[in-house]
Design an enzyme around this catalytic site. Structure first.
Site, PDB file in Angstrom:
ATOM      1  N   LYS A   1      29.995  30.994  29.764  1.00 43.96           N
ATOM      2  CA  LYS A   1      30.368  29.951  30.725  1.00 43.96           C
ATOM      3  C   LYS A   1      31.465  30.450  31.662  1.00 43.96           C
ATOM      4  CE  LYS A   1      31.478  27.318  27.305  1.00 43.96           C
ATOM      5  NZ  LYS A   1      30.949  28.133  26.202  1.00 43.96           N
TER       6      LYS A   1
ATOM      7  N   ASN B   1      40.865  28.502  20.806  1.00 48.53           N
ATOM      8  CA  ASN B   1      39.665  28.945  20.064  1.00 48.53           C
ATOM      9  C   ASN B   1      38.609  29.475  21.028  1.00 48.53           C
ATOM     10  OD1 ASN B   1      39.350  26.362  21.119  1.00 48.53           O
ATOM     11  ND2 ASN B   1      38.164  25.570  19.410  1.00 48.53           N
TER      12      ASN B   1
ATOM     13  N   GLY C   1      37.181  31.771  24.168  1.00 46.91           N
ATOM     14  CA  GLY C   1      37.462  33.104  24.667  1.00 46.91           C
ATOM     15  C   GLY C   1      36.600  33.343  25.881  1.00 46.91           C
ATOM     16  N   HIS C   2      37.213  33.367  27.049  1.00 40.75           N
ATOM     17  CA  HIS C   2      36.435  33.531  28.274  1.00 40.75           C
ATOM     18  C   HIS C   2      36.740  34.889  28.869  1.00 40.75           C
ATOM     19  CE1 HIS C   2      36.191  28.902  28.913  1.00 40.75           C
ATOM     20  NE2 HIS C   2      35.741  29.302  27.751  1.00 40.75           N
TER      21      HIS C   2
ATOM     22  N   THR D   1      33.386  22.111  16.094  1.00 45.72           N
ATOM     23  CA  THR D   1      34.804  22.144  16.424  1.00 45.72           C
ATOM     24  C   THR D   1      35.318  20.704  16.478  1.00 45.72           C
ATOM     25  OG1 THR D   1      36.432  23.161  17.887  1.00 45.72           O
ATOM     26  CG2 THR D   1      34.479  22.213  18.961  1.00 45.72           C
TER      27      THR D   1
ATOM     28  N   THR E   1      38.161  36.119  17.576  1.00 44.94           N
ATOM     29  CA  THR E   1      38.386  36.582  16.199  1.00 44.94           C
ATOM     30  C   THR E   1      37.779  37.955  15.925  1.00 44.94           C
ATOM     31  OG1 THR E   1      36.359  35.472  15.538  1.00 44.94           O
ATOM     32  CG2 THR E   1      38.398  34.227  15.276  1.00 44.94           C
TER      33      THR E   1
ATOM     34  N   ASP F   1      19.620  40.824  30.620  1.00 45.28           N
ATOM     35  CA  ASP F   1      19.599  42.288  30.498  1.00 45.28           C
ATOM     36  C   ASP F   1      19.549  42.730  29.036  1.00 45.28           C
ATOM     37  OD1 ASP F   1      22.191  41.016  30.700  1.00 45.28           O
ATOM     38  OD2 ASP F   1      23.074  42.997  30.379  1.00 45.28           O
TER      39      ASP F   1
ATOM     40  N   VAL G   1      22.574  39.055  34.681  1.00 47.71           N
ATOM     41  CA  VAL G   1      21.996  40.306  34.157  1.00 47.71           C
ATOM     42  C   VAL G   1      23.078  41.330  33.816  1.00 47.71           C
ATOM     43  CG1 VAL G   1      19.768  39.982  35.295  1.00 47.71           C
ATOM     44  CG2 VAL G   1      21.586  41.201  36.511  1.00 47.71           C
TER      45      VAL G   1
HETATM   46  P1  IMP Z   1      37.522  25.784  15.374  1.00 47.96           P
HETATM   47  O1  IMP Z   1      37.150  25.370  16.752  1.00 47.96           O
HETATM   48  O2  IMP Z   1      38.490  26.936  15.351  1.00 47.96           O
HETATM   49  O3  IMP Z   1      37.973  24.622  14.526  1.00 47.96           O
HETATM   50  O4  IMP Z   1      36.187  26.345  14.649  1.00 47.96           O
HETATM   51  C1  IMP Z   1      35.102  25.483  14.306  1.00 47.96           C
HETATM   52  C2  IMP Z   1      33.784  26.203  14.537  1.00 47.96           C
HETATM   53  O5  IMP Z   1      33.574  26.391  15.929  1.00 47.96           O
HETATM   54  C3  IMP Z   1      33.686  27.599  13.911  1.00 47.96           C
HETATM   55  O6  IMP Z   1      32.371  27.815  13.468  1.00 47.96           O
HETATM   56  C4  IMP Z   1      34.014  28.531  15.066  1.00 47.96           C
HETATM   57  O7  IMP Z   1      33.446  29.797  14.886  1.00 47.96           O
HETATM   58  C5  IMP Z   1      33.356  27.781  16.204  1.00 47.96           C
HETATM   59  N1  IMP Z   1      33.983  28.054  17.511  1.00 47.96           N
HETATM   60  C6  IMP Z   1      35.151  27.577  17.966  1.00 47.96           C
HETATM   61  N2  IMP Z   1      35.387  28.014  19.221  1.00 47.96           N
HETATM   62  C7  IMP Z   1      34.336  28.765  19.566  1.00 47.96           C
HETATM   63  C8  IMP Z   1      33.968  29.456  20.765  1.00 47.96           C
HETATM   64  O8  IMP Z   1      34.664  29.442  21.786  1.00 47.96           O
HETATM   65  N3  IMP Z   1      32.790  30.113  20.715  1.00 47.96           N
HETATM   66  C9  IMP Z   1      31.980  30.089  19.628  1.00 47.96           C
HETATM   67  N4  IMP Z   1      32.270  29.460  18.505  1.00 47.96           N
HETATM   68  C10 IMP Z   1      33.436  28.793  18.464  1.00 47.96           C
END
Ligand code: IMP
Length: 429
Positions: free
Chosen positions: A16, A38, A40-41, A237, A299, A331, A418
């Protein structure tokens, strides 16, 4: 005029950030409305690649960046991102909602305990911070952090949380509380001082911008199937990534949203625990993971990989009111032939076109696949050339794949990705 929501259609990580960054060129404001660090962009352009966790993705265009009330703010992460932007010569034009809640150090410790184990959370304190928000007695908002009564608020919250702090070993007993409080106060009052110039009434500015006909991009974090209400509960989440979350998490009415762009990867990935009907368990899953760099931005955990899931995308279209789709990472599928796409689920001898997100149902479904020819593997340089020449330059099999999805879902695919760079996005006009 136009409020545009960009929302993840799968389990997050649909890129996104790249779509928001691409659209941000023509936007005036970019607004984060849910989640926290949580997310990551990754935003890449030319030789520059930056990873953001809290900063909205339009940062590199120098746009007005807004962190809405629906976000939980880890002040240290945000201040580090402000510094990282300054290092590349960008002064962030940032506004943080005074209504947003603050992730405190104890939230991260609590998250790393029970929740990380059973749900596979990112351990960023997200769930415990939202839980305190709902509990009301134990919450700290940005307004508290930057305001004159932070010390009093912190004292009252820590007193209220004493049992929990002891249970998680954060303090050993009540007598240790003043020392812990002073440590936290020392660190966080400094963060509050640094963030004070950025804190304000985000809802006012966002609504005014919409009144003036400016383009406002609402940037969702995570994805529809991780939504607290609509995802694969409890493997979700603690916020609302869905398009409706933009209204709540930024303070705008639903009539202000004109377009909802759903972002989907050309395949599916999931990090952490929870059901995943089209997961690939053999070495093909490993191949997609390696080619797609499918490791968590936050992570570093390997992402589970699987085929594209149309019942899931139909569910996302319904829940979000998606008007168009951005399909990413085409791709990565180059050279994987044939390609499978789940077009329906079979459950108890019945075919279903739309996913139901209940874990108990998803454990029983069997995806019904159709196969497509796929297309050849191209080098990143070749994909770059394809992107410059436009949609018609895509390999025939890739166009077939896009048009198959579009036809089966009944929603136009208006953008195709791509590669990771800004230049690798193809708009279909
Ligand atoms: P939390 O958001 O840290 O509480 O994690 C809850 C669930 O959402 C876990 O399975 C995380 O791996 C997943 N999660 C949280 N943020 C992301 C993200 O930005 N991308 C993908 N999975 C996420």
């Amino acid at each position: 005029m136009p409020g545009i929501v960009v929302v993840g259609m799968q389990f997050g990580d649909e890129s996104k950030g790249a779509v928001v960054d691409y659209l941000a060129r023509d936007a005036d404001l970019v607004v984060r409305y849910n989640g926290g660090a949580n997310a990551g962009h990754t935003v890449a352009t030319g030789d520059l690649e930056l990873k953001f966790r809290l900063m909205p993705s339009g940062a590199l265009w120098g746009k007005r960046l807004v962190i809405g009330n629906g976000v939980v703010v880890d002040p240290k992460v945000l201040l580090d991102e402000i510094k990282a932007l300054r290092e590349v010569g960008v002064e962030p034009n940032l506004l943080v909602s005074r209504k947003a809640h603050v992730v405190m150090p104890y939230h991260k410790v609590i998250d790393a305990g029970k929740m990380a184990g059973s749900l596979g959370t990112t351990r960023r304190g997200i769930g415990p911070t939202y839980a305190d928000k709902a509990r009301r007695t134990d919450a700290i908002r940005v307004d508290d952090l930057v305001g004159p009564r932070f010390r009093e608020r912190l004292e009252s919250v820590l007193r209220s949380k004493l049992d929990e702090l002891v249970a998680y070993g954060i303090v050993r007993r009540e007598e240790d509380l003043p020392k812990y409080r002073e440590e936290v106060y020392g660190e966080y009052s400094e963060y509050g001082r640094e963030l004070r110039p950025y804190a304000g009434e985000a809802y006012l500015e966002v609504n005014r911008a919409l009144d003036e006909g400016k383009v406002v991009l609402f940037e969702g974090a995570q994805g529809t199937l991780l939504d607290l209400d609509h995802g694969t509960y409890p493997y979700v989440t603690s916020s609302n990534p869905v398009a409706g979350g933009a209204c709540v998490g930024a303070g705008v009415g639903p009539t202000r949203i004109d377009r909802v762009i759903g972002v989907a990867k050309a395949y599916t990935t999931r990090v952490g625990a929870g059901p995943f009907p089209t997961e690939i368990y053999d070495e093909l899953g490993d191949r997609i993971r390696e080619k797609g760099g499918e490791y968590g931005t936050v992570t570093g955990r390997p992402r589970r990989c699987g085929w594209l899931d149309l019942p899931m995308l139909r569910y996302s279209i319904m829940i979000n009111g998606i008007t168009e789709i951005a399909l990413r990472k085409l791709d990565v599928l180059g050279g994987i032939r044939p390609l499978k796409v789940a077009v329906a689920y079979e459950v108890d001898g019945e075919e279903r076109e739309v996913m139901t997100p209940f874990v108990s149902d998803l454990e029983r479904v069997r995806p019904v696949y159709e196969e497509l020819d796929g297309w050849e593997e191209l080098s990143p340089g070749e994909w770059g050339r394809v992107a410059r020449r436009g949609y018609g330059a895509l390999p025939r099999g890739a166009r077939d794949y896009v048009e198959f999805i579009e036809e089966r879902l009944g929603v136009p695919v208006t953008m195709v990705g791509v590669g990771p760079r800004r230049e690798d996005t193809i708009e279909r006009v």
